[in-house]
Design an enzyme around this catalytic site. Structure first.
Site, short mmCIF file in Angstrom:
data_model
loop_
_atom_site.label_atom_id
_atom_site.label_comp_id
_atom_site.label_asym_id
_atom_site.label_seq_id
_atom_site.Cartn_x
_atom_site.Cartn_y
_atom_site.Cartn_z
N ARG A 164 -14.74 1.75 -8.63
CA ARG A 164 -13.38 2.27 -8.81
C ARG A 164 -13.36 3.44 -9.80
O ARG A 164 -12.43 3.58 -10.61
CB ARG A 164 -12.42 1.18 -9.30
CG ARG A 164 -12.16 0.09 -8.30
CD ARG A 164 -11.48 0.63 -7.06
NE ARG A 164 -10.97 -0.43 -6.23
CZ ARG A 164 -11.71 -1.18 -5.42
NH1 ARG A 164 -13.00 -0.95 -5.31
NH2 ARG A 164 -11.17 -2.14 -4.71
N SER A 236 -4.58 -3.82 -6.25
CA SER A 236 -5.13 -4.45 -7.46
C SER A 236 -4.67 -3.68 -8.69
O SER A 236 -4.84 -2.47 -8.76
CB SER A 236 -6.65 -4.42 -7.43
OG SER A 236 -7.13 -5.12 -6.33
N GLU A 332 -6.71 -0.76 -13.20
CA GLU A 332 -7.33 0.02 -12.13
C GLU A 332 -6.43 1.17 -11.74
O GLU A 332 -6.88 2.21 -11.27
CB GLU A 332 -7.53 -0.94 -10.93
CG GLU A 332 -8.57 -0.49 -9.96
CD GLU A 332 -8.00 -0.22 -8.60
OE1 GLU A 332 -7.75 0.95 -8.30
OE2 GLU A 332 -7.81 -1.18 -7.83
N1 EPU Z 1 -9.11 -15.29 -6.33
C1 EPU Z 1 -8.39 -16.16 -7.11
N2 EPU Z 1 -7.03 -16.07 -7.11
C2 EPU Z 1 -6.37 -15.16 -6.34
C3 EPU Z 1 -7.10 -14.27 -5.53
C4 EPU Z 1 -8.48 -14.35 -5.55
O1 EPU Z 1 -8.95 -17.01 -7.80
O2 EPU Z 1 -5.14 -15.13 -6.41
C5 EPU Z 1 -10.59 -15.36 -6.36
C6 EPU Z 1 -11.14 -16.06 -5.15
O3 EPU Z 1 -12.09 -16.95 -5.58
C7 EPU Z 1 -11.82 -14.97 -4.35
C8 EPU Z 1 -12.11 -13.92 -5.40
O4 EPU Z 1 -11.12 -14.07 -6.39
O5 EPU Z 1 -12.99 -15.44 -3.78
C9 EPU Z 1 -12.08 -12.52 -4.82
O6 EPU Z 1 -10.82 -12.31 -4.22
P1 EPU Z 1 -10.57 -11.17 -3.12
O7 EPU Z 1 -11.58 -11.27 -2.04
O8 EPU Z 1 -9.15 -11.20 -2.74
O9 EPU Z 1 -10.93 -9.83 -3.88
P2 EPU Z 1 -10.62 -9.26 -5.33
O10 EPU Z 1 -11.89 -9.22 -6.09
O11 EPU Z 1 -9.47 -9.95 -5.98
C10 EPU Z 1 -11.19 -6.83 -4.58
C11 EPU Z 1 -10.60 -5.46 -4.65
C12 EPU Z 1 -9.51 -5.30 -3.60
C13 EPU Z 1 -10.11 -5.54 -2.23
C14 EPU Z 1 -10.71 -6.95 -2.22
C15 EPU Z 1 -11.40 -7.26 -0.91
C16 EPU Z 1 -10.80 -4.78 -6.99
C17 EPU Z 1 -10.08 -4.49 -8.26
N3 EPU Z 1 -10.05 -5.22 -5.99
O12 EPU Z 1 -10.18 -7.76 -4.96
O13 EPU Z 1 -9.05 -3.97 -3.64
O14 EPU Z 1 -9.14 -5.42 -1.20
O15 EPU Z 1 -11.70 -7.05 -3.28
O16 EPU Z 1 -12.60 -6.59 -0.85
O17 EPU Z 1 -12.01 -4.58 -6.93
C18 EPU Z 1 -7.43 -2.52 -4.63
O18 EPU Z 1 -8.35 -1.97 -5.22
O19 EPU Z 1 -6.24 -2.12 -4.76
C19 EPU Z 1 -7.71 -3.67 -3.79
C20 EPU Z 1 -6.74 -4.38 -3.22
#
Ligand code: EPU
Length: 336
Positions: A164, A236, A332
């Site tokens: 990012r 995010s 972010e």
């Molecule tokens: N999780 C929780 N609680 C929640 C949501 C998620 O505990 O409310 C945990 C779950 O265990 C899950 C893990 O977090 O396995 C990862 O969650 P998720 O796959 O939704 O991804 P993220 O790490 O929260 C990142 C990106 C997103 C992108 C998703 C999918 C960043 C800051 N965010 O989110 O990007 O869509 O992966 O690849 O890296 C954005 O940048 O605006 C964005 C939405």
């Protein structure tokens, strides 16, 4: 080209904040942009280049010139046996670009389906999702320097992409207007399906290609992420923190359910959403703003909230994550 005064930005930021720009212009060609940058009337005021406004938080009215670039062409500029090279204008809607690539079976960006925003904004924060970051498809970025309107070309290396992050958020922040992005896509793409339950979801489609990857991802996003057209948000709000491996291992010992993603031998990334949820914030509402009910990393505006309301909530979240886990969450999104 018309220059608007006190222009409402509510429809131009996905949080839906009711703010105004002192000046607003939407140049639709390079010449118009060059003239705008050279115009002496706007030299003394701050300038902000906007894409889809999907990664921005306005704290108040913007006291300068908002440049909302409209360059919307997309052309194939080279092709060989295995790849095609496309040059897309900064104003092309990101997901239209992805749909165009997928329709032609040119692979490389299909995992980035459904991300709000524009092509021009994609390199700035090196958008990423479902195991892919846009930098893997970017060959070069073309821009005009804000101070003198002169063209400047950034090779992939010069973009200094990180998680990012890029040179456009660092040394070149507010110094260049990205006008075009050159992408190299594959004619025989290998699918990236290691993220989360993607591989499993794709099992329903024997012989799946990039079209099915796009469908699965659009579906997953709809389940978890609020559509800014229905509920104001900027995706995010925080980055996922990267910790020294020893600290992540210690945390994992205390919280065995903690998901971890090794970055290399030394560093481990952990989901900020998990930390926020553990602190009890998921689904919490503070007046007109809140933490989304299905993705704790997304802060939302229920309508009538302000940038400062969201920032106040963000600070409270950061404080409780520090108190409970001794981890600093960095934002972010771009705070203006
Ligand atoms: N999780 C929780 N609680 C929640 C949501 C998620 O505990 O409310 C945990 C779950 O265990 C899950 C893990 O977090 O396995 C990862 O969650 P998720 O796959 O939704 O991804 P993220 O790490 O929260 C990142 C990106 C997103 C992108 C998703 C999918 C960043 C800051 N965010 O989110 O990007 O869509 O992966 O690849 O890296 C954005 O940048 O605006 C964005 C939405």
């Amino acid at each position: 080209m018309q220059i608007h005064r006190n222009y409402p930005l509510r429809a131009h930021n996905t949080f839906g904040f009711d703010v105004k720009a002192l000046y607003y212009a939407a140049p639709s060609c390079l010449e118009a942009l060059g003239e705008l940058l050279a115009h002496p009337s706007y030299n003394a005021v701050p300038r902000l280049v906007m894409g889809g406004g999907s990664n921005l938080l306005f704290r108040k009215d913007f006291p300068g010139l908002v440049i909302h670039l409209q360059l919307r062409e997309c052309a194939k500029i080279a092709e060989d046996e295995t790849t095609v090279t496309l040059r897309a204008g900064a104003g092309v809607v990101w997901d239209d670009f992805v749909a165009h690539c997928v329709a032609h079976r040119w692979g490389g960006v299909e995992n980035l389906s459904g991300i709000p925003g524009t092509v021009g904004a994609s390199p700035v924060q090196n958008i990423g999702a479902y195991g892919v970051e846009v930098e893997t498809a970017i060959k070069q970025v073309e821009a005009l320097r804000i101070d003198d309107g002169q063209p400047v070309v950034f090779t992939h290396e010069a973009c200094r992409f990180g998680y990012r992050d890029s040179v456009f958020k660092q040394a070149w922040k507010n110094k260049a207007v990205i006008t075009h992005v050159v992408f190299e896509l594959s004619k025989s793409p290998a699918l990236v399906t290691h993220y989360g339950s993607m591989g499993e979801a794709l099992e329903a489609f024997p012989g799946a290609g990039i079209e099915q990857v796009r469908q699965v991802i659009l579906h997953t996003r709809r389940q978890k992420l609020p559509d800014p057209a229905d509920l104001g948000n900027a995706g995010s709000f925080f980055k996922n923190p990267t910790l020294p491996k020893a600290q992540a291992d210690e945390l994992r010992a205390a919280y065995p359910q903690l998901p971890t993603y090794p970055v290399d031998d030394q560093l481990t990334k952990i989901p900020a959403a998990w930390l926020i949820e553990q602190c009890g914030w998921k689904g919490k509402r503070a007046g007109q703003v809140g933490v989304h009910t299905t993705q704790a990393l997304v802060l939302v505006n229920y309508g009538g909230g302000t940038g400062n309301d969201v920032l106040q909530l963000a600070h409270a979240i950061q404080q409780s994550v520090r108190d409970k886990f001794n981890i600093q969450l960095d934002t972010e999104i771009n705070i203006v």
